[in-house]
Design a protein around this motif. Structure first.
Motif, mmCIF file in Angstrom:
data_model
loop_
_atom_site.group_PDB
_atom_site.id
_atom_site.type_symbol
_atom_site.label_atom_id
_atom_site.label_comp_id
_atom_site.label_asym_id
_atom_site.label_seq_id
_atom_site.Cartn_x
_atom_site.Cartn_y
_atom_site.Cartn_z
ATOM 1 N N GLY A 1 52.492 -24.526 4.596
ATOM 2 C CA GLY A 1 53.530 -25.598 5.234
ATOM 3 C C GLY A 1 53.629 -26.864 4.718
ATOM 4 N N VAL B 1 51.750 -29.412 5.453
ATOM 5 C CA VAL B 1 50.415 -29.854 5.238
ATOM 6 C C VAL B 1 49.798 -29.157 4.065
ATOM 7 C CG1 VAL B 1 48.041 -30.334 5.998
ATOM 8 C CG2 VAL B 1 49.931 -31.032 7.354
ATOM 9 N N ALA C 1 47.828 -19.678 0.108
ATOM 10 C CA ALA C 1 48.259 -18.205 0.736
ATOM 11 C C ALA C 1 48.806 -18.386 2.134
ATOM 12 C CB ALA C 1 46.883 -17.420 1.121
ATOM 13 N N ASP C 2 49.845 -17.486 2.361
ATOM 14 C CA ASP C 2 50.710 -17.653 3.605
ATOM 15 C C ASP C 2 50.928 -16.228 3.994
ATOM 16 O OD1 ASP C 2 52.350 -20.326 4.955
ATOM 17 O OD2 ASP C 2 52.911 -18.202 5.343
ATOM 18 N N ALA C 3 50.871 -16.209 5.335
ATOM 19 C CA ALA C 3 51.029 -14.697 5.908
ATOM 20 C C ALA C 3 52.662 -14.456 6.017
ATOM 21 C CB ALA C 3 50.681 -15.225 7.276
ATOM 22 N N ASP C 4 53.509 -15.467 5.642
ATOM 23 C CA ASP C 4 54.880 -14.939 5.478
ATOM 24 C C ASP C 4 55.307 -14.596 3.948
ATOM 25 O OD1 ASP C 4 57.586 -15.120 5.416
ATOM 26 O OD2 ASP C 4 57.885 -17.165 6.087
ATOM 27 N N HIS D 1 46.478 -18.028 14.897
ATOM 28 C CA HIS D 1 46.452 -18.037 13.379
ATOM 29 C C HIS D 1 45.284 -18.487 12.649
ATOM 30 C CE1 HIS D 1 50.724 -17.467 14.238
ATOM 31 N NE2 HIS D 1 50.888 -18.428 14.729
ATOM 32 N N ALA E 1 42.762 -15.713 13.292
ATOM 33 C CA ALA E 1 43.172 -14.605 12.143
ATOM 34 C C ALA E 1 42.635 -14.951 10.852
ATOM 35 C CB ALA E 1 44.789 -14.497 12.188
ATOM 36 N N VAL E 2 42.752 -16.134 10.371
ATOM 37 C CA VAL E 2 42.363 -16.547 9.025
ATOM 38 C C VAL E 2 40.892 -16.324 8.901
ATOM 39 C CG1 VAL E 2 42.167 -18.206 7.212
ATOM 40 C CG2 VAL E 2 44.174 -17.890 8.605
ATOM 41 N N SER F 1 43.653 -27.616 10.243
ATOM 42 C CA SER F 1 44.429 -27.505 11.329
ATOM 43 C C SER F 1 44.328 -28.262 12.408
ATOM 44 C CB SER F 1 44.623 -25.787 11.841
ATOM 45 O OG SER F 1 45.117 -25.183 11.082
ATOM 46 N N GLU G 1 54.373 -36.673 7.528
ATOM 47 C CA GLU G 1 55.729 -35.998 6.841
ATOM 48 C C GLU G 1 56.794 -37.006 6.373
ATOM 49 O OE1 GLU G 1 57.692 -32.779 9.289
ATOM 50 O OE2 GLU G 1 55.624 -31.987 9.574
ATOM 51 N N LYS H 1 40.993 -36.566 15.326
ATOM 52 C CA LYS H 1 42.492 -36.461 15.122
ATOM 53 C C LYS H 1 43.462 -36.464 16.181
ATOM 54 C CE LYS H 1 45.975 -34.813 13.564
ATOM 55 N NZ LYS H 1 46.938 -35.607 12.430
ATOM 56 N N SER I 1 56.325 -32.145 14.678
ATOM 57 C CA SER I 1 55.573 -31.157 15.115
ATOM 58 C C SER I 1 54.049 -31.522 15.618
ATOM 59 C CB SER I 1 55.112 -30.297 13.792
ATOM 60 O OG SER I 1 54.386 -30.947 13.225
ATOM 61 N N CYS I 2 53.921 -32.900 15.642
ATOM 62 C CA CYS I 2 52.326 -33.237 15.782
ATOM 63 C C CYS I 2 52.213 -34.091 17.168
ATOM 64 C CB CYS I 2 51.708 -33.788 14.724
ATOM 65 S SG CYS I 2 51.488 -32.941 13.422
ATOM 66 N N ARG J 1 61.364 -30.017 14.398
ATOM 67 C CA ARG J 1 60.517 -29.437 15.378
ATOM 68 C C ARG J 1 60.291 -30.637 16.304
ATOM 69 N NH1 ARG J 1 55.367 -26.927 12.332
ATOM 70 N NH2 ARG J 1 55.790 -28.657 10.783
HETATM 71 N N1 LIG Z 1 53.125 -31.630 9.794
HETATM 72 C C1 LIG Z 1 52.317 -32.684 10.013
HETATM 73 O O1 LIG Z 1 52.630 -33.976 9.801
HETATM 74 C C2 LIG Z 1 50.903 -32.678 10.103
HETATM 75 C C3 LIG Z 1 49.990 -33.584 10.016
HETATM 76 C C4 LIG Z 1 48.486 -33.480 10.332
HETATM 77 C C5 LIG Z 1 48.110 -32.514 10.988
HETATM 78 N N2 LIG Z 1 49.115 -31.070 11.016
HETATM 79 C C6 LIG Z 1 48.373 -30.084 11.407
HETATM 80 O O2 LIG Z 1 48.303 -29.310 10.403
HETATM 81 C C7 LIG Z 1 48.496 -28.029 10.678
HETATM 82 C C8 LIG Z 1 49.707 -27.109 9.828
HETATM 83 O O3 LIG Z 1 50.666 -28.032 10.207
HETATM 84 P P1 LIG Z 1 52.276 -27.751 9.361
HETATM 85 O O4 LIG Z 1 53.063 -28.670 9.847
HETATM 86 O O5 LIG Z 1 51.833 -27.686 7.837
HETATM 87 O O6 LIG Z 1 52.549 -26.422 9.767
HETATM 88 P P2 LIG Z 1 53.752 -25.318 9.168
HETATM 89 O O7 LIG Z 1 53.986 -24.579 10.360
HETATM 90 O O8 LIG Z 1 54.478 -26.065 8.507
HETATM 91 O O9 LIG Z 1 52.844 -24.460 8.180
HETATM 92 C C9 LIG Z 1 51.913 -23.454 8.773
HETATM 93 C C10 LIG Z 1 52.099 -22.083 7.549
HETATM 94 O O10 LIG Z 1 50.901 -21.407 8.012
HETATM 95 C C11 LIG Z 1 51.186 -20.085 7.719
HETATM 96 N N3 LIG Z 1 50.426 -19.066 8.659
HETATM 97 C C12 LIG Z 1 50.328 -18.689 9.896
HETATM 98 N N4 LIG Z 1 49.423 -17.762 9.869
HETATM 99 C C13 LIG Z 1 48.706 -17.628 8.552
HETATM 100 C C14 LIG Z 1 47.651 -16.896 8.094
HETATM 101 N N5 LIG Z 1 46.987 -15.999 9.036
HETATM 102 N N6 LIG Z 1 47.419 -16.970 6.918
HETATM 103 C C15 LIG Z 1 48.296 -17.680 6.017
HETATM 104 N N7 LIG Z 1 49.053 -18.575 6.668
HETATM 105 C C16 LIG Z 1 49.484 -18.583 7.725
HETATM 106 C C17 LIG Z 1 52.602 -20.146 8.393
HETATM 107 O O11 LIG Z 1 53.378 -18.893 7.666
HETATM 108 C C18 LIG Z 1 53.262 -21.574 7.772
HETATM 109 O O12 LIG Z 1 53.885 -21.201 6.634
HETATM 110 C C19 LIG Z 1 48.819 -27.853 12.283
HETATM 111 O O13 LIG Z 1 47.614 -27.657 13.091
HETATM 112 C C20 LIG Z 1 49.345 -29.211 12.495
HETATM 113 O O14 LIG Z 1 48.941 -29.875 13.662
HETATM 114 C C21 LIG Z 1 50.270 -31.141 10.587
#
Ligand SMILES: NC(=O)c1ccc[n+]([C@@H]2O[C@H](COP(=O)([O-])OP(=O)(O)OC[C@H]3O[C@@H](n4cnc5c(N)ncnc54)[C@H](O)[C@@H]3O)[C@@H](O)[C@H]2O)c1
Length: 448
Positions: free
Chosen positions: A9, A11, A29-32, A98, A101-102, A120, A158, A211, A266-267, A335
């Motif tokens: 995703g 991050v 790796a991604d689950a999607d 999630h 699951a990992v 995360s 972001e 965090k 999202s945060c 989001r």
């Molecule tokens: N987006 C930000 O600005 C930001 C900044 C700091 C921290 N975070 C934190 O980082 C984490 C990720 O945020 P993001 O914005 O990148 O999320 P995102 O939704 O963009 O990406 C998450 C990805 O994880 C994948 N996923 C889910 N289950 C999985 C599994 N079992 N195995 C492999 N992949 C799997 C999803 O398919 C998705 O592509 C969150 O906890 C968020 O709070 C986000």
């Protein structure tokens, strides 16, 4: 070093590409499976400045690979990062499925020592939960190798994820295990200029809380400034001058003091909710953060309030141009975007919308769906045509310096701007015959 990143995703993908650039061997790796297939075919699943080129060069150098194969991902890295989504419901309960699951997959498949790193954002105690799940899986198959668990929260923004990954203000390492601390120190070495100052080692629970505390502080600054904007409006002051006046104080600093349409993304909202919920469950009401969330909720309706007042309470039959849909500039992330609140209110009031965003329109269309009362425009200028007013919702660079005379000509008379990001100089807009409303900027000469 060999690194696996679970989660491609905003991050995970940014982090993976920066690690590859720094010389590490990264498997992401991604689950999607569709996301992975796209990445393997050179298609980006998200918009982040500079990331596409970085991913391409990592792939070309053989330092960055993508997989949907859970077992292969578990076997690759000596460091295995969990960077999956951790959504929170309306009450603030965080969904850790999630993450778990990992952890379970690593416990099932990993057959050598490894360090699992929770990146995360997740409540205090999650690393211990991950450790328990892993331990359970290892015990079930009688495995005896060592899998340690550390916490390493992410603070990137972001829109500047690549820059923030390459040059983090600080790296927080939550671990009391010298082996884990050593591995993470080595991994981050290319990004750190001053280890004494920038590498902050602490226990896991403090790292998890750091965090949430960081995001809670950022959200508080924004809501504080939005409240000050209300005061400024009533007092006939300009919040932009007030912002400069306090931002120059080194004890305060200039960042995250922008009054506007409220925070989204999202945060911040999710993490404020989650922290408040966790504290309440422990018997402690977080009064400041409850107020921060409530102020933000109200603020998302502020542009609509200004419009409604301007149009005498009736927006039915009006057409509003909306510049910017993403929750902030330089991202396609929708989001919790404040634009969605504005669109809903405009539609409920019977108005029509002509929307333009340089990156977020596909995601916005996915959320909003096809409807008659929105026109998706291909340029900022097209959005203006035949509209009764312009609402600026996202601070994209391309919106910053419009030709006001041209803008006035495109809008229906009398032309009006509702500037949700305080991008413009009121006097300049007014000299082109435009009625101008900002956030917390008092009443310009043309305002009623
Ligand atoms: N987006 C930000 O600005 C930001 C900044 C700091 C921290 N975070 C934190 O980082 C984490 C990720 O945020 P993001 O914005 O990148 O999320 P995102 O939704 O963009 O990406 C998450 C990805 O994880 C994948 N996923 C889910 N289950 C999985 C599994 N079992 N195995 C492999 N992949 C799997 C999803 O398919 C998705 O592509 C969150 O906890 C968020 O709070 C986000």
């Amino acid at each position: 070093m060999k690194v696996t990143i679970f989660g491609a995703g905003y991050v995970g993908l940014s982090f993976a590409a920066c690690l590859a650039e720094a010389g590490h061997e990264v498997l992401c790796a991604d689950a999607d499976p569709a996301r992975i297939e796209g990445l393997q075919g050179g298609r980006m699943p998200l918009h982040e400045p500079g990331l596409e080129a970085l991913v391409a060069s990592g792939v070309a150098a053989g330092a960055l690979r993508f997989t949907a194969d859970e077992r292969a991902a578990c076997e690759h890295g000596e460091l295995l990062f969990i960077v999956v989504n951790t959504p929170a419901d309306a009450q603030g309960r965080v969904d850790l499925r999630h993450v778990i699951a990992v952890a379970a997959a690593i416990g099932r498949h990993r057959d050598r020592d490894a360090l699992v790193v929770c990146k995360s954002t997740a409540p205090v105690g999650t690393a211990a939960q991950v450790e328990a799940v892993l331990g359970g899986e290892l015990a079930q198959r009688g495995a005896r190798h060592r899998i340690a668990v550390a916490v390493n929260p992410e603070f990137l923004r972001e829109g500047s994820a690549v820059r923030d990954c390459r040059r983090p203000d600080r790296v927080v390492i939550g671990s009391e295990d010298p082996w884990a601390i050593g591995l993470l120190t080595r991994l981050y070495a290319p990004f750190i200029q001053d280890p004494q100052r920038q590498l902050l080692v602490m226990d896991r629970r403090s790292a998890e809380l750091a965090k949430y505390a960081a995001n809670a502080m950022l959200a508080t600054r924004i809501s504080f400034m939005n409240e000050m904007a209300r005061v400024a409006e009533q007092a006939g002051a300009d919040i932009e001058a007030v912002r400069r006046g306090i931002g120059a104080d080194r004890r305060i600093g200039p960042d995250f003091l922008q009054a506007g349409v409220g925070y989204g993304g999202s945060c911040l909202a999710k993490d404020v909710r989650a922290l408040t919920h966790a504290a309440e469950r422990a018997g402690h009401a977080l009064r400041i953060l409850s107020a921060v969330a409530a102020t933000n909720h109200e603020q998302k309706g502020r542009l609509f309030e200004l419009m409604s007042r301007h149009f005498g309470g009736t927006l039915a039959g009006r057409t509003i141009a909306v510049w910017g849909l993403a929750f902030k500039a330089d991202t396609d992330d929708m989001r919790d975007a404040p634009s969605l609140v504005l669109l809903e209110r405009l539609w409920a009031a019977g108005a029509r919308v002509r929307a333009y965003d340089p990156a977020a329109m596909p995601n916005a269309r996915g959320i909003v769906g096809e409807r008659d009362d929105i026109r998706w425009c291909t340029t900022a200028q097209e959005a203006l045509q035949g509209a009764d007013a312009l609402a600026v919702v996202t601070e994209w660079e391309e919106f910053r310096r419009p030709d006001f005379a041209q803008l006035a000509g495109e809008l229906n008379a009398p032309p009006t701007i509702f500037d949700g990001r305080n991008l413009y100089d009121a006097a300049q807009a007014e000299s082109a015959g435009i009625a101008y409303y900002g956030i917390g900027r008092g009443r310009s000469s043309m305002l009623r």
